[in-house]
Scaffold this active site. Sequence first.
Site, PDB file in Angstrom:
ATOM      1  CD  GLU A 169      82.003  49.991  38.487  1.00 41.28           C
ATOM      2  OE1 GLU A 169      82.568  51.058  38.226  1.00 41.28           O
ATOM      3  OE2 GLU A 169      81.598  49.205  37.611  1.00 41.28           O
ATOM      4  CD  GLN A 171      87.329  57.230  37.880  1.00 43.89           C
ATOM      5  OE1 GLN A 171      86.570  58.085  38.297  1.00 43.89           O
ATOM      6  NE2 GLN A 171      86.900  56.012  37.571  1.00 43.89           N
ATOM      7  CB  CYS A 227      77.059  51.329  38.462  1.00 46.09           C
ATOM      8  SG  CYS A 227      76.285  52.488  37.323  1.00 46.09           S
TER       9      CYS A 227
END
Length: 789
Positions: A743, A223, A374
């Site tokens: 998220e 990522q 999150c």
Amino acid sequence: MNTPKTSPEVSGMGHSMKRKEDPRFIRGRGNYVDDIQLPGMLHMDIVRSPFAYAKIKSINSEKALKVPGVLAVITGETLKKYNLHWMPTLMSDTQMVLPTDTVMYQAQEVAAVIATDRYAAADGVEAVEVDYEPMTPVIDPFKALDPSAPVLRTDKKDKKDNRIFHWQAGDKAATDKAFAEADVKVSQDMYLPRIHVASIETCGCVADFDRVTGKLTVYLTTQAPHAVRTVFALVAGHVGLSEEKIRIVSPDIGGGFGGKVPVYPGYVIAVAASVVIGKPVKWVEDRMENLQADSFARDYHIHAELAAKKDGTMTALRIKTLADHGYADAAANPSKFPAGLFSICTGSYDLKNCFAEVDGVYTNKPPGGIAYRCSFRVTEAVHCIERITDVLAQELKMDPAELRMKNFIPKEKFPYKSVLGWEYDSGDYPAALRKAMDMIGYEALRKEQATRRARGELMGIGISSFTEIVGAGPSKHFDILGLKMFDSCEIRVHPTGKALARFGTKSQGQGHETTYAQIVAEELGIPAAHIQVEEGDTDTAPYGLGTYASRSTPTAGAAGALAARKIREKAKKIAAHLLECSPDDLVWETGKFSVKGAPSRSKTIQEIAFAAYTNHPQGMEAGLEAVSYYDPPNLTFPFGSYIAVVDIDRGTAAVKVRRFVAVDDCGNIINPMIVDGQIHGGLAMGLAPALLEEISYDESGNITGGSFMDYLVPTSMETPSWETGKTVTPSPHHPFGAKGVGESATVGAPPAIANAVVDALAHVGVKHVDIPVTPEKVWRLLKEKGLAE
């Protein structure tokens, strides 16, 4: 490192926990790295420890090196020669690449086998023999802090205990005083268990070192490509891999959710093997390796207390938490925030006093502490405040919606400085909750609940009114390994008016190609279809910190808008040159500049782009391009109110989510369809830990939840039809008022479902159920309360 068949010095024991078939491996489906085929490519498989804590007495690779196709076996002793047997984590801790003497958790990497194909590599793994001397592991984080507990990280000089960090925020004395003076006090212990992102694609890489150019190219499921490149340079710079010679390519990724931010040992081993052997090396983990050894999320033991007046006004919050990080702190939190952004724990409420503290601890479990969709421990904070709020409502015999409305931060107080120091940018919490209540028919549901309860049926209604905190930076507070958390965009407008936009982030299914193109199109007037969006290649994309923590639109999206505005400023000067007027005489409307008072005299962005290469003013640089590195002045604070309705079967103890309404506010929305898709996916990933997902360990460190046989993820059968709604409260400091949304649903959903289950059982005295709320837990409560049928 061993080269083909020349040295038996490295070996390992077959990993019997691996599930195989022919085709041998249960891979994550949609694995793009696994599809990469390069000439002469070799394959790597990993020997893993069956023990949670053990000395390695010996490793014998003789049998493995006799397996047809096996070329080399790599151990910690091999890597130690190059000082590559340890590596930094993103939290400035250290973890083993391969052990030299001790394994620290079950499924830890012990050795790697390099072979001509994946089947030979797997056979080689089975043939490696490791002689272990098992030791008693430390599994319970509370026992890990006992003075008599063995110190696990003996590699750390002068380390005398298993504590990683102590973090605290707030005024303890003022909070204690508020509790002493409170009319009502409630407390609750909560445990958010260890879980895993279980993305559809597992982790993997193809490392390709070119001996002629000295350049390393790594195709990697990451990522954060640029951050990984820098980590590789820090780890291996001493052996000649300097950063300009490293290229990280992150192709299409089948989900990330935080689990593909860290650098895993398999990546480093594959790179080392490719550099020494001189051929491409592929490593793709199977599903069980992914669940058992990769970075986990949660594992927070929370004790929460809430004080209030008799009328329900909250006066103080006190939280003490123990965070089990496994054998290394491999979280991906910003450096100054060892407990992540847990200090958002005051939530949506106008609390005047709060003291929160978190202790991190080492145990014999896999390392981690990453996010599960999150923003750096926000889910844990939200679950804590939303559950303890319902505990207070139950104590006061007050409707949980009424209690929330009474304590919400008023709209007129924004921007709002929380008691723990955050400056919330904007919000209208009552509007979101009212909308959710109207959508679901709250009053009618309460009447229905009373009727059903009189018939002996178990129906619950749960609310979660959460505030998230996303969009990291700003760089004055946020960095990872010293790398400031800005993000970037480079835009090039071609002579024909088409554009190329490159970003420092990396999509894993969020639709960046669409959203970013729309942002640039809105700013420049170039059709989105004519804007090519690229990211994920460190040789071409500007440096950025990647995609996680809902930061893509708040940071890189903002960088895109600002880069486009730089281009527009230059375009204005070119237009003035073409129209023979002053730039001050021009007005912009999407796609063209025109002369004030003479709208027929205008130049489109396409005409201006062509002139930038053919007829630009003398003294001006040719071309039409710009780069922006956006450093946000503050985070953004999306919020929402969710309401869940559940029914509990008294015969099976099964919990069914009958309805779920989610009202979100993510500021200005770029693409409604993409936002809805993010919310729907996030809600499914919120339902998962609420009802299904958990990884646990017995006292010997043996895992439960290490395969999809016992780590349960939701399917369409368990997932309800989500009902979504929006309010729009723009961020005042963001270039186009956006906040981020990817998220929010995963943060807000678990406490809504947990609160609904407790609400269904509140009339018989149930005050709390830890997630996941499994039928087994509910059945025990039903038996205890005499409700089981």
